[in-house]
Design a protein around this motif. Structure first.
Motif, mmCIF file in Angstrom:
data_model
loop_
_atom_site.group_PDB
_atom_site.id
_atom_site.type_symbol
_atom_site.label_atom_id
_atom_site.label_comp_id
_atom_site.label_asym_id
_atom_site.label_seq_id
_atom_site.Cartn_x
_atom_site.Cartn_y
_atom_site.Cartn_z
ATOM 1 N N GLY A 233 0.836 -1.186 0.000
ATOM 2 C CA GLY A 233 0.000 0.000 0.000
ATOM 3 C C GLY A 233 0.870 1.234 0.000
ATOM 4 N N VAL A 234 0.272 2.385 0.305
ATOM 5 C CA VAL A 234 1.020 3.636 0.310
ATOM 6 C C VAL A 234 0.689 4.417 1.577
ATOM 7 C CG1 VAL A 234 1.097 3.796 -2.205
ATOM 8 C CG2 VAL A 234 -0.747 4.913 -0.965
ATOM 9 N N TYR A 235 1.619 5.291 1.943
ATOM 10 C CA TYR A 235 1.447 6.158 3.101
ATOM 11 C C TYR A 235 1.297 7.586 2.593
ATOM 12 C CZ TYR A 235 2.540 8.604 7.490
ATOM 13 O OH TYR A 235 2.494 9.420 8.592
ATOM 14 N N GLY A 236 0.287 8.304 3.107
ATOM 15 C CA GLY A 236 0.104 9.691 2.708
ATOM 16 C C GLY A 236 -1.307 10.152 2.997
ATOM 17 N N ARG A 237 -1.637 11.311 2.459
ATOM 18 C CA ARG A 237 -2.997 11.848 2.555
ATOM 19 C C ARG A 237 -3.687 11.639 1.217
ATOM 20 N NH1 ARG A 237 -2.890 17.675 5.682
ATOM 21 N NH2 ARG A 237 -1.358 17.160 7.283
ATOM 22 N N LEU A 238 -4.822 11.026 1.235
ATOM 23 C CA LEU A 238 -5.485 10.657 -0.013
ATOM 24 C C LEU A 238 -5.730 11.825 -0.961
ATOM 25 C CD1 LEU A 238 -7.956 7.903 1.197
ATOM 26 C CD2 LEU A 238 -6.046 7.642 -0.357
ATOM 27 N N PRO A 239 -6.167 12.994 -0.490
ATOM 28 C CA PRO A 239 -6.391 14.080 -1.453
ATOM 29 C C PRO A 239 -5.129 14.529 -2.185
ATOM 30 C CG PRO A 239 -7.508 14.553 0.623
ATOM 31 C CD PRO A 239 -6.602 13.389 0.867
ATOM 32 N N TYR A 240 -3.942 14.132 -1.687
ATOM 33 C CA TYR A 240 -2.689 14.604 -2.279
ATOM 34 C C TYR A 240 -1.906 13.499 -2.982
ATOM 35 C CZ TYR A 240 -3.782 18.725 0.441
ATOM 36 O OH TYR A 240 -4.430 19.830 0.950
ATOM 37 N N LEU A 241 -2.444 12.292 -3.018
ATOM 38 C CA LEU A 241 -1.767 11.202 -3.708
ATOM 39 C C LEU A 241 -1.951 11.321 -5.213
ATOM 40 C CD1 LEU A 241 -2.687 8.110 -1.487
ATOM 41 C CD2 LEU A 241 -0.523 9.384 -1.533
ATOM 42 N N ALA A 242 -0.925 10.955 -5.972
ATOM 43 C CA ALA A 242 -1.006 10.935 -7.428
ATOM 44 C C ALA A 242 -1.894 9.773 -7.874
ATOM 45 C CB ALA A 242 0.393 10.798 -8.025
ATOM 46 N N PRO A 243 -2.456 9.849 -9.088
ATOM 47 C CA PRO A 243 -3.380 8.789 -9.524
ATOM 48 C C PRO A 243 -2.750 7.407 -9.557
ATOM 49 C CG PRO A 243 -2.946 10.380 -11.292
ATOM 50 C CD PRO A 243 -2.390 10.953 -10.054
ATOM 51 N N GLU A 244 -1.460 7.304 -9.914
ATOM 52 C CA GLU A 244 -0.835 5.981 -9.960
ATOM 53 C C GLU A 244 -0.706 5.367 -8.570
ATOM 54 O OE1 GLU A 244 2.543 9.050 -10.021
ATOM 55 O OE2 GLU A 244 0.572 8.768 -10.967
ATOM 56 N N ALA A 245 -0.526 6.208 -7.566
ATOM 57 C CA ALA A 245 -0.472 5.699 -6.193
ATOM 58 C C ALA A 245 -1.833 5.170 -5.765
ATOM 59 C CB ALA A 245 -0.012 6.792 -5.235
ATOM 60 N N MET A 246 -2.891 5.820 -6.256
ATOM 61 C CA MET A 246 -4.247 5.397 -5.920
ATOM 62 C C MET A 246 -4.606 4.059 -6.563
ATOM 63 S SD MET A 246 -5.647 7.723 -3.956
ATOM 64 C CE MET A 246 -7.343 7.194 -4.120
ATOM 65 N N THR A 247 -3.933 3.711 -7.655
ATOM 66 C CA THR A 247 -4.275 2.479 -8.371
ATOM 67 C C THR A 247 -3.270 1.368 -8.116
ATOM 68 O OG1 THR A 247 -3.184 3.403 -10.338
ATOM 69 C CG2 THR A 247 -5.569 3.648 -10.178
ATOM 70 N N GLY A 248 -2.493 1.496 -7.041
ATOM 71 C CA GLY A 248 -1.637 0.402 -6.615
ATOM 72 C C GLY A 248 -0.280 0.318 -7.262
ATOM 73 N N HIS A 249 0.149 1.372 -7.961
ATOM 74 C CA HIS A 249 1.439 1.335 -8.634
ATOM 75 C C HIS A 249 2.554 1.992 -7.817
ATOM 76 C CE1 HIS A 249 -1.319 0.555 -12.019
ATOM 77 N NE2 HIS A 249 -0.306 -0.127 -12.520
ATOM 78 N N PRO A 273 -7.468 20.556 -2.505
ATOM 79 C CA PRO A 273 -8.217 20.180 -3.707
ATOM 80 C C PRO A 273 -9.400 19.285 -3.368
ATOM 81 C CG PRO A 273 -6.231 18.873 -3.534
ATOM 82 C CD PRO A 273 -6.150 19.913 -2.452
ATOM 83 N N ARG A 274 -10.363 19.266 -4.256
ATOM 84 C CA ARG A 274 -11.527 18.395 -4.077
ATOM 85 C C ARG A 274 -11.220 16.988 -4.590
ATOM 86 N NH1 ARG A 274 -15.623 22.531 -7.014
ATOM 87 N NH2 ARG A 274 -13.885 22.409 -8.458
ATOM 88 N N LEU A 275 -12.006 16.037 -4.103
ATOM 89 C CA LEU A 275 -11.929 14.649 -4.552
ATOM 90 C C LEU A 275 -10.569 14.035 -4.275
ATOM 91 C CD1 LEU A 275 -13.652 15.139 -8.039
ATOM 92 C CD2 LEU A 275 -14.747 14.504 -5.902
ATOM 93 N N CYS A 276 -10.331 12.868 -4.833
ATOM 94 C CA CYS A 276 -9.026 12.225 -4.890
ATOM 95 C C CYS A 276 -8.597 12.203 -6.350
ATOM 96 C CB CYS A 276 -9.094 10.806 -4.345
ATOM 97 S SG CYS A 276 -9.522 10.712 -2.595
ATOM 98 N N ALA A 277 -7.304 12.046 -6.582
ATOM 99 C CA ALA A 277 -6.789 12.174 -7.948
ATOM 100 C C ALA A 277 -7.432 11.189 -8.913
ATOM 101 C CB ALA A 277 -5.275 12.002 -7.941
ATOM 102 N N SER A 278 -7.616 9.945 -8.477
ATOM 103 C CA SER A 278 -8.188 8.940 -9.373
ATOM 104 C C SER A 278 -9.621 9.271 -9.747
ATOM 105 C CB SER A 278 -8.125 7.556 -8.717
ATOM 106 O OG SER A 278 -8.779 7.572 -7.454
ATOM 107 N N GLN A 279 -10.321 10.024 -8.896
ATOM 108 C CA GLN A 279 -11.677 10.464 -9.216
ATOM 109 C C GLN A 279 -11.639 11.742 -10.052
ATOM 110 O OE1 GLN A 279 -12.969 11.086 -5.272
ATOM 111 N NE2 GLN A 279 -13.086 8.924 -4.750
ATOM 112 N N SER A 388 -4.056 0.575 2.513
ATOM 113 C CA SER A 388 -3.816 -0.703 1.846
ATOM 114 C C SER A 388 -4.222 -0.613 0.377
ATOM 115 C CB SER A 388 -4.620 -1.808 2.528
ATOM 116 O OG SER A 388 -6.016 -1.603 2.327
ATOM 117 N N LYS A 389 -3.699 -1.531 -0.431
ATOM 118 C CA LYS A 389 -4.055 -1.575 -1.845
ATOM 119 C C LYS A 389 -5.547 -1.829 -2.032
ATOM 120 C CE LYS A 389 0.384 -3.093 -3.742
ATOM 121 N NZ LYS A 389 1.093 -4.142 -4.528
ATOM 122 N N GLU A 390 -6.121 -2.646 -1.148
ATOM 123 C CA GLU A 390 -7.542 -2.952 -1.261
ATOM 124 C C GLU A 390 -8.394 -1.697 -1.062
ATOM 125 O OE1 GLU A 390 -5.334 -4.609 0.478
ATOM 126 O OE2 GLU A 390 -5.272 -6.503 -0.634
#
Length: 443
Positions: A233-249, A273-279, A388-390
Motif C-alpha cells: 500500500g502507500v502512506y500519505g494523505r489521499l487528497p494529495y496522492l497521485a493517480p498511480e499511487a491510488m491504483t496500486g502502482h 483540492p476536491r476529490l481524490c486524484a483517481s476520481q 492498503s491496496k484494497e
C-alpha cells in the motif's frame, strides 16, 4: 533499539556510505555544527553511546547531544500520522554566538526504530542542497524528559506550514513564483540524490523565517512506513496522492511532480483540492487534478497542466520543472506589480466559500474511506496514514458518489462572479486570503 527489520538495515546500508566526512562538509555547515557542540558540551561523548544504540555511529560528527535536563520548557506541538512532535526551549549559555538570543526553541520529532533511516537521510541533506537546505535541518539528538523516547532535534518552523501559515500579503505572482522556484529546487535536489518524498501535502511544507522560502519535512518517512507494512500500500494523505499511487502502482519521483503542482495550486487558492486524484481525472476537464486558476499567468497554468498529466511517464522531471520555474521567474521582472486580478480573486473567493460550506456541514467530497456511498461524506483527514491496496482500489473504482443528489447540488453550485461581494475581494487584495469574510452562495 535493535533492528530486526531487514528493510531498515537495507536502507541504512544504502544511506550511510553517502555521508561526507566532517572535513569535507561546507565551511558554513562545519561552523554551524561546532557552534552547537560548544553550546552543548559533551565531554563523555554521550552522543556516540546513543548513536551506537541506534546503529548509526557514523553520525557522531554531524549531530550534537542535547541533554533533556537542558529543557526549560517542553510541550507537544502535534501528533502526526506516524510520530509526535514537541517543542523544547533551552537557555543559551553562549549568547554571543546566538546573535544575542537568550533562548533557542527546537522542534523535537519522535524517533522510532523504523525512522532511523529518515534521521540519516535528513542529516545527509543538511549538506547536499544546491544553494540552501532543501529540508529543515536535523541538527541533534535528544530524549523525551519523561519517557526517554529518542527525539530528532530540528530547527523550528516559526512560520508554520502551508497548512496553517498566515498568508498575509501573498496576493501577487512574484511571491508565487518565488515559492514555486524554491520548492522545485528542493525537490530537484532530493531527486538528484536518487530519493523521492512520497508524502507531499501542505503539512510537510514548512516556513522558518520567510513566507516565501519553503522547506520539506518528513522526507523518507513514507518509505519507512510502507516498508514496515507487509500487506502493500502507500502512506500519505489521499487528497494529495497521485493517480498511480491510488491504483496500486506505488509512489515515485513522478508522483512528487504531481504533488508539487497540487501544492502550488493550493498556495494560490488557499484550500485543499476536491476529490481524490483517481476520481478527479474522470470528473474534471482535461483529466487534471483541479480547475486551472482563472487570470493566472499562462506559465503558471501551463506548469499545472504538465505536472498533472495522469500518465507519470509524460510528466516532466523535477529538474525540468525547476528550469521552467526559473524561466518564468526571470521573465517576470514586473511580477512585483502583478497582483492577482479580480478574476483570480473571485475564483479564490468562490473556492474558499465552497470549502467553508464543506467545513460547516462537516462533509468531505474526497470520500477517502473506501466505504459504501452512504459513507462518502466524511470529515476531512488531516493526517497522513497507511492505505492498503484494497482500500485504494475501492476508492478509485467507485464513482457512485457523483450521482448522489447532495454531490450534484454541491458540484452545480457556483458563484455569479458579477455578484461577488466586492468587500470580500478587497479583503483578499489588501489583507491576504486568510482575512476573507464569509461569503454566501447566491441563490
Amino acid at each position: 533499539m535493535s533492528f530486526q527489520d531487514p528493510n531498515v538495515e537495507k536502507r541504512l546500508n544504502a544511506l550511510l556510505p553517502l555521508l561526507k566526512p566532517f572535513n569535507r562538509l561546507r565551511p558554513t555547515n562545519r561552523n554551524r555544527i561546532n557552534v552547537w557542540k560548544v553550546e552543548f558540551p559533551d565531554p563523555g561523548n554521550t552522543i556516540l553511546t546513543h548513536l551506537k544504540r541506534l546503529g548509526v555511529e557514523q553520525l557522531e560528527n554531524h549531530v550534537f547531544w542535547l541533554p533533556p535536563s537542558r529543557f526549560t520548557k517542553f510541550e507537544k506541538l502535534a501528533d502526526g500520522g506516524f510520530a509526535s512532535v514537541w517543542a523544547g526551549t533551552v537557555e543559551n549559555k553562549h549568547t554571543k554566538v546566538h546573535e544575542g538570543n537568550r533562548t533557542t526553541t527546537f522542534a523535537l520529532k519522535e524517533l522510532k526504530a523504523a525512522m532511523v533511516p529518515e534521521l540519516v537521510l535528513n542529516v545527509l541533506f543538511n549538506d547536499n542542497g544546491t544553494f540552501y537546505f532543501p529540508t529543515i535541518p536535523v541538527v541533534g539528538l535528544s530524549q523525551h524528559p519523561q519517557t526517554q523516547q529518542y527525539l530528532m532535534v530540528m530547527w523550528l518552523a516559526t512560520n508554520g506550514t502551508l497548512e496553517n501559515m498566515k498568508l498575509q500579503g501573498q496576493n501577487n505572482w512574484s511571491d508565487v513564483a518565488t515559492v514555486a522556484r524554491r520548492l522545485a529546487a528542493n525537490l530537484a535536489d532530493l531527486h538528484e540524490c536518487g530519493f523521492s518524498h512520497r508524502d507531499l501535502h501542505p503539512g510537510n511544507l514548512a516556513f522558518i523565517d520567510s513566507l516565501v522560502e519553503p522547506f520539506l519535512i518528513d522526507v523518507g518517512l513514507a518509505q519507512s512506513v510502507e516498508d514496515d507494512n507487509e500487506c502493500g500500500g502507500v502512506y500519505g494523505r489521499l487528497p494529495y496522492l497521485a493517480p498511480e499511487a491510488m491504483t496500486g502502482h506505488g509512489q515515485t519521483q513522478a508522483s512528487d511532480v504531481y504533488g508539487f503542482s497540487t501544492l502550488l495550486w493550493q498556495f494560490v487558492v488557499g484550500v485543499q483540492p476536491r476529490l481524490c486524484a483517481s476520481q478527479a481525472i474522470r470528473f474534471f476537464p482535461e483529466k487534471l487534478r483541479e480547475e486551472l486558476v482563472p487570470g493566472a499567468p499562462p506559465q503558471f497554468n501551463n506548469i499545472l497542466r504538465k505536472c498533472w498529466n495522469p500518465d507519470p511517464e509524460k510528466r516532466p522531471t523535477m529538474a525540468e520543472v525547476e528550469q521552467l520555474m526559473s524561466q518564468w521567474f526571470k521573465q517576470s521582472g514586473k511580477l512585483y506589480e502583478n497582483k492577482f486580478t479580480p478574476e483570480t480573486l473571485a475564483f479564490i473567493a468562490r473556492r474558499r466559500s465552497e470549502f467553508q460550506l464543506q467545513e460547516s456541514e462537516k462533509t468531505e467530497w474526497s470520500m477517502c474511506e473506501g466505504k459504501s456511498s452512504s459513507k462518502y461524506f466524511t470529515v476531512v483527514h488531516h493526517k497522513s496514514q497507511f492505505h492498503s491496496k484494497e482500500m485504494l482500489h475501492a476508492v478509485s473504482r467507485d464513482m457512485s458518489f457523483t450521482t448522489l443528489p447532495e454531490y450534484k447540488e454541491f458540484a452545480s453550485r457556483s458563484l455569479d462572479l458579477s455578484q461577488v461581494n466586492l468587500e470580500a475581494i478587497n479583503a483578499l487584495d489588501k489583507q491576504g486570503r486568510n482575512c476573507l469574510p464569509s461569503i454566501k452562495h447566491q441563490p
